[in-house]
Enzyme design. Sequence first.
Site, PDB file in Angstrom:
ATOM      1  N   HIS A  90       0.846  -1.200   0.000  1.00 16.23           N
ATOM      2  CA  HIS A  90       0.000   0.000   0.000  1.00 16.23           C
ATOM      3  C   HIS A  90       0.880   1.249   0.000  1.00 16.23           C
ATOM      4  O   HIS A  90       1.260   1.757   1.054  1.00 16.23           O
ATOM      5  CB  HIS A  90      -0.930  -0.017   1.225  1.00 16.23           C
ATOM      6  CG  HIS A  90      -1.980   1.043   1.199  1.00 16.23           C
ATOM      7  ND1 HIS A  90      -3.323   0.785   1.397  1.00 16.23           N
ATOM      8  CD2 HIS A  90      -1.913   2.389   0.972  1.00 16.23           C
ATOM      9  CE1 HIS A  90      -4.012   1.901   1.314  1.00 16.23           C
ATOM     10  NE2 HIS A  90      -3.176   2.903   1.070  1.00 16.23           N
ATOM     11  N   HIS A 104       1.396   4.977  -2.180  1.00 20.92           N
ATOM     12  CA  HIS A 104       0.939   5.904  -3.229  1.00 20.92           C
ATOM     13  C   HIS A 104       2.130   6.618  -3.860  1.00 20.92           C
ATOM     14  O   HIS A 104       2.972   7.185  -3.147  1.00 20.92           O
ATOM     15  CB  HIS A 104       0.003   6.960  -2.635  1.00 20.92           C
ATOM     16  CG  HIS A 104      -1.286   6.396  -2.113  1.00 20.92           C
ATOM     17  ND1 HIS A 104      -2.454   6.402  -2.838  1.00 20.92           N
ATOM     18  CD2 HIS A 104      -1.592   5.797  -0.934  1.00 20.92           C
ATOM     19  CE1 HIS A 104      -3.426   5.841  -2.138  1.00 20.92           C
ATOM     20  NE2 HIS A 104      -2.931   5.471  -0.967  1.00 20.92           N
ATOM     21  N   ASP A 161       2.219   9.473  -5.683  1.00 20.64           N
ATOM     22  CA  ASP A 161       2.281  10.940  -5.508  1.00 20.64           C
ATOM     23  C   ASP A 161       2.603  11.343  -4.067  1.00 20.64           C
ATOM     24  O   ASP A 161       3.121  12.434  -3.840  1.00 20.64           O
ATOM     25  CB  ASP A 161       0.995  11.629  -5.992  1.00 20.64           C
ATOM     26  CG  ASP A 161      -0.272  10.945  -5.501  1.00 20.64           C
ATOM     27  OD1 ASP A 161      -0.179   9.942  -4.754  1.00 20.64           O
ATOM     28  OD2 ASP A 161      -1.370  11.415  -5.853  1.00 20.64           O
ATOM     29  N   GLY A 188      -9.429   8.371  -1.983  1.00 26.58           N
ATOM     30  CA  GLY A 188     -10.068   9.686  -1.827  1.00 26.58           C
ATOM     31  C   GLY A 188     -10.784   9.769  -0.503  1.00 26.58           C
ATOM     32  O   GLY A 188     -10.801   8.794   0.255  1.00 26.58           O
ATOM     33  N   HIS A 205      -9.937   1.419  -0.056  1.00 29.36           N
ATOM     34  CA  HIS A 205      -9.650   2.178   1.165  1.00 29.36           C
ATOM     35  C   HIS A 205     -10.914   2.221   2.021  1.00 29.36           C
ATOM     36  O   HIS A 205     -11.950   2.723   1.570  1.00 29.36           O
ATOM     37  CB  HIS A 205      -9.288   3.632   0.819  1.00 29.36           C
ATOM     38  CG  HIS A 205      -7.863   3.852   0.448  1.00 29.36           C
ATOM     39  ND1 HIS A 205      -7.351   3.528  -0.766  1.00 29.36           N
ATOM     40  CD2 HIS A 205      -6.831   4.398   1.166  1.00 29.36           C
ATOM     41  CE1 HIS A 205      -6.067   3.861  -0.810  1.00 29.36           C
ATOM     42  NE2 HIS A 205      -5.724   4.383   0.343  1.00 29.36           N
ATOM     43  N   GLU A 250     -10.816   3.907   7.757  1.00 27.71           N
ATOM     44  CA  GLU A 250      -9.742   4.848   8.096  1.00 27.71           C
ATOM     45  C   GLU A 250     -10.398   6.086   8.707  1.00 27.71           C
ATOM     46  O   GLU A 250     -10.407   6.245   9.926  1.00 27.71           O
ATOM     47  CB  GLU A 250      -8.957   5.176   6.809  1.00 27.71           C
ATOM     48  CG  GLU A 250      -7.791   6.124   6.999  1.00 27.71           C
ATOM     49  CD  GLU A 250      -7.168   6.519   5.652  1.00 27.71           C
ATOM     50  OE1 GLU A 250      -7.773   6.286   4.589  1.00 27.71           O
ATOM     51  OE2 GLU A 250      -6.061   7.093   5.677  1.00 27.71           O
ATOM     52  N   ASP A 269       1.822   3.674   3.076  1.00 26.31           N
ATOM     53  CA  ASP A 269       0.813   4.593   2.555  1.00 26.31           C
ATOM     54  C   ASP A 269       1.495   5.700   1.749  1.00 26.31           C
ATOM     55  O   ASP A 269       1.460   5.688   0.531  1.00 26.31           O
ATOM     56  CB  ASP A 269      -0.051   5.166   3.684  1.00 26.31           C
ATOM     57  CG  ASP A 269      -1.421   5.626   3.200  1.00 26.31           C
ATOM     58  OD1 ASP A 269      -1.771   5.295   2.054  1.00 26.31           O
ATOM     59  OD2 ASP A 269      -2.138   6.292   3.965  1.00 26.31           O
TER      60      ASP A 269
HETATM   61 ZN   LIG Z   1      -3.769   4.922   0.965  1.00 21.17          ZN
END
Ligand SMILES: [Zn+2]
Length: 335
Positions: free
Chosen positions: A8, A10, A12, A173, A200, A203, A280
């Site tokens: 997991h 990302h 960016d 998102g 996702h 959370e 993450d």
């Molecule tokens: Zn994430």
Amino acid sequence: MKNFIDLHLHLDGSLPYTTVKKLMEVHNFSNLTDSQLKEKLSVSERCADLQEYLTKFDFPLLFLQTKKDLETATFDLLQKLRSQGLVYTEIRFAPQLHTQKDLTQEDAIKACILGLKKFYNWQNNHEDNFYPLHANLILCLMRLPDREKENYLTVKLAAKYAKEHVVGIDLAGPEGPIPNKKFKPFFDDAKEMHIPFTIHAGEAAGPESMQEALDLGTKRIGHGIRCLESEQLVQELINQHITLECCATSNLNTKVFKKIDSYPIKTLLSRKIKATLNCDNMTVSNTNLPKEFKLLETKTNLTNLDEHQLLLNSINAAFASNQEKSRLLHIFNQI
Ligand SMILES: [Zn+2]
């Protein structure tokens, strides 16, 4: 050096600072001091919640809008991960967020694949004692209003590039305003096209959001750390062999937990929930995977046995070929 797996991560939110500076120069962004740059890319301890956390993606996305940008970002990130001892990773990104200039979603995907292939070439010609890092890509759909067309296209492209390192889709998102169940048609399509997926959930929102993700047929949940709020949900996770992609520092940043000491990773493992440990966003959260493991060793008494279980869970849940899983099992049995 330990070996790690990140399922997991990302793109960016995990750009190395050196890459950010390089891309800023290419695009003639005015110079920022290191502390100004840090403020733009990383959260502070005062980060209030997930909404604030997500604002840290605005700046890096400004210069991830050309093929070369994405190729460079993927290549550099993989190099960085290899230096940290990772042997397998699944990097995720939302192609639709890279179409602010002239790129199409397909261009964005092809650029990341090219960056990955260039990394493999570099790695093949680079001799050292590290195990090779293998990588795949996950395409994120966006949990935002009015994105039907874009999200459908992402699902179709995931199928098209399934043989070129695109191994699945995700739903990312803000969690809460639009319930997961609204995205059923996309995941029904994914199932029909045999595209693996993760979502996702659990959370910013609680067990209801995770239940909806399960109802959509997911076998992996991004975070899912709030499952312990519902015993019924815990039982379902166990019975359905669902894997949780836990990300400790990120959950601390978004105030799911006040202190890392209370991060329930050991509870999840002792309840036989298939937990994994991931980053993450390395840059947003100022972290990396060796650091995450160290942190939990120090603050929650995570043992070698626990770590072995976390890594085994990662291998089992990876959207990787059986051949790749055998390679990983071989590496981790050497520990
Ligand atoms: Zn994430």
